[in-house]
Design a protein around this motif. Sequence first.
Motif, PDB file in Angstrom:
ATOM      1  N   GLN A 114       0.848  -1.188   0.000  1.00 30.78           N
ATOM      2  CA  GLN A 114       0.000   0.000   0.000  1.00 30.78           C
ATOM      3  C   GLN A 114       0.888   1.244   0.000  1.00 30.78           C
ATOM      4  OE1 GLN A 114      -3.253   0.027  -0.253  1.00 30.78           O
ATOM      5  NE2 GLN A 114      -3.557  -2.194  -0.072  1.00 30.78           N
ATOM      6  N   PRO A 115       0.598   2.220  -0.861  1.00 30.17           N
ATOM      7  CA  PRO A 115       1.388   3.462  -0.850  1.00 30.17           C
ATOM      8  C   PRO A 115       1.069   4.286   0.389  1.00 30.17           C
ATOM      9  CG  PRO A 115      -0.481   3.681  -2.325  1.00 30.17           C
ATOM     10  CD  PRO A 115      -0.475   2.245  -1.870  1.00 30.17           C
ATOM     11  N   LYS A 116       1.999   5.131   0.796  1.00 30.83           N
ATOM     12  CA  LYS A 116       1.746   6.022   1.928  1.00 30.83           C
ATOM     13  C   LYS A 116       0.593   6.971   1.615  1.00 30.83           C
ATOM     14  CE  LYS A 116       6.485   5.929   3.706  1.00 30.83           C
ATOM     15  NZ  LYS A 116       7.726   6.704   3.940  1.00 30.83           N
ATOM     16  N   GLU A 117       0.517   7.387   0.342  1.00 27.95           N
ATOM     17  CA  GLU A 117      -0.584   8.233  -0.102  1.00 27.95           C
ATOM     18  C   GLU A 117      -1.126   7.654  -1.408  1.00 27.95           C
ATOM     19  OE1 GLU A 117      -1.489  12.769  -1.716  1.00 27.95           O
ATOM     20  OE2 GLU A 117       0.505  12.243  -0.955  1.00 27.95           O
ATOM     21  N   LYS A 118      -2.318   7.144  -1.390  1.00 22.54           N
ATOM     22  CA  LYS A 118      -2.908   6.521  -2.578  1.00 22.54           C
ATOM     23  C   LYS A 118      -3.425   7.607  -3.515  1.00 22.54           C
ATOM     24  CE  LYS A 118      -5.789   2.569  -3.874  1.00 22.54           C
ATOM     25  NZ  LYS A 118      -6.677   3.174  -4.888  1.00 22.54           N
ATOM     26  N   ARG A 119      -2.807   7.738  -4.689  1.00 26.37           N
ATOM     27  CA  ARG A 119      -3.163   8.787  -5.634  1.00 26.37           C
ATOM     28  C   ARG A 119      -3.796   8.242  -6.900  1.00 26.37           C
ATOM     29  NH1 ARG A 119       2.059   9.735  -4.285  1.00 26.37           N
ATOM     30  NH2 ARG A 119       2.801   9.376  -6.422  1.00 26.37           N
ATOM     31  N   ARG A 120      -3.714   6.935  -7.101  1.00 25.60           N
ATOM     32  CA  ARG A 120      -4.259   6.329  -8.315  1.00 25.60           C
ATOM     33  C   ARG A 120      -4.981   5.041  -7.965  1.00 25.60           C
ATOM     34  NH1 ARG A 120       1.025   8.057 -10.157  1.00 25.60           N
ATOM     35  NH2 ARG A 120       0.816   9.627 -11.814  1.00 25.60           N
ATOM     36  N   ASP A 121      -5.912   4.666  -8.843  1.00 25.71           N
ATOM     37  CA  ASP A 121      -6.679   3.450  -8.618  1.00 25.71           C
ATOM     38  C   ASP A 121      -6.042   2.219  -9.260  1.00 25.71           C
ATOM     39  OD1 ASP A 121      -8.633   4.768  -7.171  1.00 25.71           O
ATOM     40  OD2 ASP A 121      -9.787   5.262  -8.975  1.00 25.71           O
TER      41      ASP A 121
END
Length: 333
Positions: free
Chosen positions: A63-70
């Motif tokens: 999981q990214p620290k900040e999810k910016r894309r689906d």
Amino acid sequence: MNRLFRSVLGLFAAPRLNVREDYAKVRRFQQHVAALSGPRYRPVYRQTAAEVGPHRVPVRVFQPKEKRRDEVLLFFHGGGWVTGDIESYTPACAAMADLTGCVVASVDYRLAPEHPFPAGLEDCFQVARLVLEDPRRAGIDSAADVVLVGDSAGGNLAAAVSLKLRELGHRRASRQILLYPVTHWDHDPATSPFASVRHHGEDYRLTSTEVQDYFDLYVPDHQQRRSPLIAPLMAPDLSGQPKTLLITAELDLLCDEGEAYGQALAEAGNEVRVHRVDGALHGFIALPRFSRSLREAYEVINAFLDEDSPVGEQHGGAGHPGQPGQSGLQDAP
């Protein structure tokens, strides 16, 4: 490149290996290094496993620290089909998730020589098929898109998976990102059609001898090596492939064959972007995040991911180098 710069880069050359004898040592070393960095990355992933026939294929979901894309990036690691695993690639996959803002799912496919071709490819294919059909069964929230990603031998596997998905009529990924992939079967400087094999086959990060040794372990039968599932550049029909970003490294013996594959995809009517990272060595995706080569690659990757890419839509045109059984996924015990 001037002689001084070449000499400095030579200081960072990997020690020459006898791959046939030392592959087990390389695996142990990689696992040891991964264990040292493990606590830093452990909170960002969860472990699942794919049921592929009689065995399970581990899949590590970052999981990214900040999810910016689906998008979900389905990643196949490098290592000549012989070394590398989800442990040794955990830092690279954690960086990939953070730098793209995407969920990354790393596949721990079976390795040669214990499991020669087509075992590793079959693992990657079955996991890709499952994730494309129902990401939730992979422990992943529903995704707008699944992007195949691989570096080196993993780039080879990603390309082969795309070919096999089309061949068997399964749902295909709309995009793939191939990082300095293996696309041809001949890496002998005396017979290879590619100048980069002759210019860089004895240089820095990877040698032609090592690549040939990896092939001997992965595909012992020399007659099989021209198969498109081993050497995608040999495919007689490359139509219907995903929109492709192909990134090469200037100082890599695989540089020319990677760019040749990009050109072949474009000539077959696919949409392709080819970007060569100047001054880069093979394997740069595993470098620290402050690396210039890594930063440049992710600038190009993020631009590619930002482009509209309707599933199944393909267009012609190519970029230019230098321009930016029953299957199921279950939680592992």
